[in-house]
Each structure stands twice: as structure tokens, then as C-alpha cells.
Design an enzyme around this catalytic site. Structure first.
Site, PDB file in Angstrom:
ATOM      1  N   ASP A 156       0.857   5.157   1.797  1.00 17.89           N
ATOM      2  CA  ASP A 156       0.158   5.871   2.860  1.00 17.89           C
ATOM      3  C   ASP A 156      -0.515   7.098   2.251  1.00 17.89           C
ATOM      4  OD1 ASP A 156       1.106   3.953   4.565  1.00 17.89           O
ATOM      5  OD2 ASP A 156       2.787   5.157   5.300  1.00 17.89           O
ATOM      6  N   HIS A 168       4.834   0.017   0.072  1.00 20.03           N
ATOM      7  CA  HIS A 168       5.579  -0.731   1.081  1.00 20.03           C
ATOM      8  C   HIS A 168       4.655  -1.778   1.677  1.00 20.03           C
ATOM      9  CE1 HIS A 168       3.760   2.799   3.009  1.00 20.03           C
ATOM     10  NE2 HIS A 168       3.700   2.099   4.135  1.00 20.03           N
ATOM     11  N   ARG A 225       6.456  -9.021  15.991  1.00 20.90           N
ATOM     12  CA  ARG A 225       6.907  -7.672  15.618  1.00 20.90           C
ATOM     13  C   ARG A 225       5.813  -6.648  15.910  1.00 20.90           C
ATOM     14  NH1 ARG A 225       6.810  -4.574  10.776  1.00 20.90           N
ATOM     15  NH2 ARG A 225       8.574  -3.149  10.668  1.00 20.90           N
ATOM     16  N   HIS A 231       0.855  -1.195   0.000  1.00 19.71           N
ATOM     17  CA  HIS A 231       0.000   0.000   0.000  1.00 19.71           C
ATOM     18  C   HIS A 231       0.883   1.234   0.000  1.00 19.71           C
ATOM     19  CE1 HIS A 231       1.203  -0.481   4.190  1.00 19.71           C
ATOM     20  NE2 HIS A 231       0.988   0.829   4.339  1.00 19.71           N
TER      21      HIS A 231
HETATM   22  O1  LIG Z   1       4.838  -2.319  10.164  1.00 17.02           O
HETATM   23  C1  LIG Z   1       5.442  -1.737   9.284  1.00 17.02           C
HETATM   24  O2  LIG Z   1       6.651  -1.806   9.148  1.00 17.02           O
HETATM   25  C2  LIG Z   1       4.686  -0.927   8.266  1.00 17.02           C
HETATM   26  C3  LIG Z   1       3.456  -0.259   8.802  1.00 17.02           C
HETATM   27  C4  LIG Z   1       2.746   0.542   7.771  1.00 17.02           C
HETATM   28  O3  LIG Z   1       3.117   0.578   6.634  1.00 17.02           O
HETATM   29  C5  LIG Z   1       1.525   1.302   8.115  1.00 17.02           C
HETATM   30  O4  LIG Z   1       1.058   1.231   9.272  1.00 17.02           O
HETATM   31  O5  LIG Z   1       1.011   2.013   7.217  1.00 17.02           O
HETATM   32 FE   LIG Z   2       2.161   2.206   5.533  1.00 23.19          FE
END
Ligand SMILES: O=C(O)CCC(=O)C(=O)O
Ligand SMILES: [Fe+2]
Length: 356
Positions: free
Chosen positions: A240, A295, A305, A238
Site C-alpha cells: 500500500d 500482501h 468475501r 502489492h
Molecule cells: O481484501 C483484502 O484482504 C486486502 C485488500 C487490500 O490489500 C487493499 O485494498 O489494498
Molecule cells: Fe493492500
């Protein structure tokens, strides 16, 4: 005045796209969570393959010292070539960052039934639940999240009726620090885009991006240990939506970005650093010069994690479009609310829908 939370809540979702898996009771990857190389995605096929780039193709996301004398150039170049960078010497105390992470861990380690007390409402945007992008994919993600927009007191009271204040205070303090760091980085980026001091004031007031006006959201992400991580996705590809994201990833790997011509490249955690990435609104503001990056996050077999993302954006009623001084706008101007609504409905295609 509409809020970010209302803008996100305007597309009600079914319960399968709200309630996360009961990770405590699962020891095998259920079919609903098995991703193959050709997952049916409503977006572009090229982002859905699971494999990441061969090791020798890997290069790394730049690490930028915010106190460097040439910081404008460093940040600008990283934005243009990567759309993402690490920042060090960012001034956010490691005690606060660790505190946010440990409160997030505390939340996600509550029993499933308990976490469901703070479940996101079907037409809501905040609280406990699966990733908002989930309806766009035929498979589910190995992920649970908790979204905060403004105060989180109501949800925290459900989780800890006698002791919610500590959680709320830490989240509030962290959001304040993130907001001012995001604004500081935003100013560096405007300088890189050759915006003069006078123009800067105009941009800041027209788009209401000053930290005192800006709006933001905090997203706590949890990726529990996964029995078969090679066939699962933590958070699907996605971009942001807002201006900038500042991400704290715990010491555990999992974040990856998509590089054209290369594929998925891991972004391993750098101790003490925060990850910054460009969001769609900044891509629009820069008239396409700064890329908004795809990403994703992948889970690990033996490590749980946690990550904390802060999304920085203007108030939802403000208007965003390519900066006035940039020639030949490629996007039309629109309200932030309108963009969020397009993104909720069309995800990766939202940008192409506002192309001129
Ligand atoms: O957890 C991650 O490394 C990415 C989180 C992410 O991309 C988001 O919350 O938009
Ligand atoms: Fe993100």
C-alpha cells in the site's frame, strides 16, 4: 490545492482496466483470469507464485490490545517484524463496522449494469471498477472495487437516486473513525521510533500527518465466489502506498502476506479485530526500518468475501522523507503527489527509484 483523487487520476487507464467482469453471468474461470505459477508481472517474480506456505511454516500476525500498558513496544515490534498486525480494543464500534460491511455488500449485490452507472472515469480515481494495479499484470483479478476519496455523494446518487444518504453517512462516519484511529496508531509508532514530544510536533506539522490535515481513501473490495479459486487471484501482490492501512475483512479468509524465506502466509480474520499494515510512506519516514509488506487476497469457491480498506496519508502536497533525527537517510524526500505518480508508473520499483 491538489487532492488525493487528482494525484491518483493522473494516469488514465483503458476500459479493460476499469470495467470488472460481469460476475453474475460467469460460471467458469475465463482464460483472462487464469493465473499460472509464472504470470508475467512487471514487478519482482518472487511475489507472483500462487502457492502459499506449507502449513507448518505458518506463524501468525500478532494481535495487539490497544489498551495494553506496553502498547508502544507491542506495536513497534509487530511493525518491525511483520509490517502488519491485528488491533483489538480499538474503540471503533462493531455496529459501525458491520454497517459499513453491509452497505458494501448491498452495493456489490446490485446488478452489473446498475453498478456500471458509478463506473470510475478513465482519468478518475473514485467509483466502481477493477483494482488500480491491474495494468501491471498480464492476467485480470477476481475482484471488483469501489473507491471513495472524500465525499461519495455523486456516485451514490447514480446507484440509489432516492436513498443515497444512508450509504454516504455510513461511509463518512467510518472514514472519520478510521482517520482518528490511524492517527492514534501513528503516534504510537513515532514513540517507538524514539521521537520526543517536541520532535513529534515538528514531524506532524512538517509532514502534515495530524488527523485534522491528513487525507485518506476508503476502498471497498469484493471477491465474488470463484469457480476455480486455486487458479485465480483476488487482488495481486502489492504494497500500500500511503502511511498506514486499516483493513476490515469480513468473516471470510482471503488475505495473505509475503514473508521472506517463507512465502505466502494466510492472515485469517480475527473476530472484532482490524488489520493494520505499514504503507510505503511510513517505510520511507522510518528510513527503511519498518517494512512495507507485500500482501494479496485470494478468492473462495463458495463464499463472497468483502473487505474495507482505509488508507491514511498526508495531504498530497506535503513532503515526506526519512525522519530528521534518523542517521544516513536512504531515501530522498519528495512530495506525496510525486510518490503516488511514481507508484502509478513503476509500482514495486517506486521505492528503489528514490533511493539515495
Ligand atoms: O481484501 C483484502 O484482504 C486486502 C485488500 C487490500 O490489500 C487493499 O485494498 O489494498
Ligand atoms: Fe493492500
Amino acid at each position: 490545492m491538489a487532492t488525493l483523487s487528482e494525484a491518483y487520476g493522473d494516469s488514465p487507464l483503458g476500459l479493460q482496466h476499469i470495467i470488472p467482469l460481469d460476475f453474475d453471468s460467469i460460471h467458469e474461470l475465463p482464460d483472462s483470469h487464469i493465473w499460472s505459477d509464472h504470470v508475467n508481472d512487471h514487478d519482482s517474480e518472487k511475489y507472483t507464485h500462487l502457492k502459499h506456505a506449507p502449513k507448518n511454516e505458518e506463524s501468525s500476525v500478532p494481535i495487539i490490545d490497544l489498551s495494553a500498558p506496553n502498547v508502544v513496544e507491542l506495536v513497534g515490534n509487530a511493525c518491525e517484524t511483520w509490517g502488519m498486525f491485528h488491533v483489538i480494543n480499538h474503540g471503533v464500534s462493531s455496529i459501525l463496522v458491520n454497517n459499513v460491511e453491509s452497505h458494501a455488500r448491498q452495493l456489490f449485490s446490485l446488478p452489473t449494469q446498475h453498478k456500471l452507472k458509478a463506473l470510475r472515469a478513465p482519468g478518475g480515481a473514485t467509483g466502481y471498477g477493477v483494482a488500480r494495479i491491474s495494468p501491471f499484470f498480464s492476467k485480470l483479478m477476481w475482484h471488483e472495487g469501489f473507491t471513495i476519496m472524500g465525499s461519495t455523494v455523486e456516485h451514490a446518487k447514480e446507484l440509489w437516486p432516492h436513498g443515497y444518504e444512508d450509504f454516504c453517512n455510513v461511509m463518512d462516519n467510518y472514514q472519520k473513525r478510521m482517520k482518528s484511529l490511524a492517527y492514534q496508531i501513528m503516534l504510537l509508532i513515532l514513540k517507538f521510533l524514539d521521537i520526543t514530544k517536541e520532535e513529534e510536533e515538528e514531524v506532524i506539522s512538517v509532514s502534515s500527518i495530524h488527523e485534522s490535515d491528513a487525507d485518506g481513501a476508503l476502498q471497498l473490495n469484493s471477491y465474488p465466489c470463484c469457480p476455480d479459486p486455486n487458479r485465480a487471484i483476488g487482488l495481486a501482490p502489492h504494497t500500500d502506498s500511503l502511511l498506514l492501512t486499516i483493513l476490515h475483512q469480513s468473516e471470510t479468509k482471503g488475505l495473505q502476506i509475503h514473508r521472506n524465506g517463507v512465502g505466502w502466509v494466510p492472515v485469517p480474520p480475527v473476530s472484532g479485530a482490524l488489520v493494520v499494515n505499514i504503507g510505503d510512506l511510513l517505510h520511507i519516514l522510518s528510513n527503511g526500518r519498518l517494512p512495507t509488506v507485500y500482501h494479496r487476497a485470494v478468492p473462495n469457491q463458495d463464499r463472497h468475501r468483502v473487505s474495507v480498506a482505509y488508507f491514511y496519508g498526508p495531504p498530497v502536497e506535503s513532503i515526506i522523507g526519512p525522519l530528521n533525527k534518523l542517521p544516513s537517510p536512504i531515501y530522498r524526500s519528495l512530495t506525496v503527489k510525486e510518490y503516488i505518480s511514481l507508484k502509478n508508473k513503476h509500482r514495486g520499483k517506486a521505492l528503489s527509484l528514490i533511493k539515495i
